[in-house]
Structure formats: C-alpha cells, structure tokens
Scaffold this motif. Structure first.
Motif: not given
Length: 128
Positions: A49-55, A72-78, A87-94, A98-103
């Motif tokens: 669990t991380s704050l970024v993943r939760l959000k 990604v941009r919509g998520m970052h803006s939201h 950061s935009f990069l944090s959102v993109r990496e998360v 999550l995509c690579s893990e199947g979530v």
C-alpha cells in the motif's frame, strides 16, 4: 484504605469475562469501506500500500462511478484539483505498475480502468 480489587494474598484479582466478538468474523460481515477495500485489493495482487496507489485507484473508482475514463494527464489533473501533490511522472509510473500487475488495464483510447478481476475483488466476489 482498602481496595477490594487489589488482592492482599498475592493472588491475581478476579476479572469478569467480557464478551469480545471475533474481529475476523466482523470483517467478513461488514463490507470494506474507503481505503480499506483498496488496501485489500492491493494485498490480493501482492502489492504494498502506498499513498500514490491509494489515490490513483480511488480516482479510477470515482471516474468509473461518473461514467468517465481517465488517462495519465486526466488522472494527474484530477489529483491536482483535489490538492494531492503528485508529479505527472509518479502518476504515470504507478499506472504502468498497476497495469503490469493486472490491477488496471490500458484501454484503446489510452485511458485506464480497473481490470474485471480487480473489480470483483472490490465487490467482494473474490476473497484474498
């Protein structure tokens, strides 16, 4: 002054038995709310669990509830609109993780949504 609750002969005081419900049973009977269900989801997929993943997952759930999809941009803006300083990069990496893990799945329009299996976990149809 004599206190009847403190033994004077060295023995332990008598304690009344108090009913304590089984917390595991209560958890299965009450639906998971808020971040707890997202924590359960992450645990199911073997992720910490991380704050970024939760959000990010919460934002996906909110968007899905409003029949919207976020890239990604919509998520970052939201998240910025909610005063969540990611950061935009944090959102993109998360999202990529999550995509690579199947979530999460990447849709053809470059938006993200929860994987059907992740939705089933959140709905309680699949147990961890």
């Amino acid at each position: 002054m004599h206190n009847s609750q403190i033994p004077t002969d060295g023995s332990q005081p008598h304690c009344e038995t108090v009913f304590q419900p089984n917390s595991g049973l209560l958890k299965t009977l009450t639906p998971l709310q808020g971040n707890e269900r997202i924590r359960h989801l992450l645990k199911y997929f073997g992720l910490r669990t991380s704050l970024v993943r939760l959000k990010v997952i919460d934002a996906l759930l909110t968007a899905a509830g409003n029949d919207r999809r976020l890239g990604v941009r919509g998520m970052h803006s939201h998240l910025q609109a909610l005063d969540i300083p990611l950061s935009f990069l944090s959102v993109r990496e998360v999202l990529k993780r999550l995509c690579s893990e199947g979530v999460v799945v990447l849709n053809s329009d470059k938006s993200y949504s929860l994987h059907p299996q992740a939705e089933a976990v959140l709905m309680g149809k699949i147990e961890a």
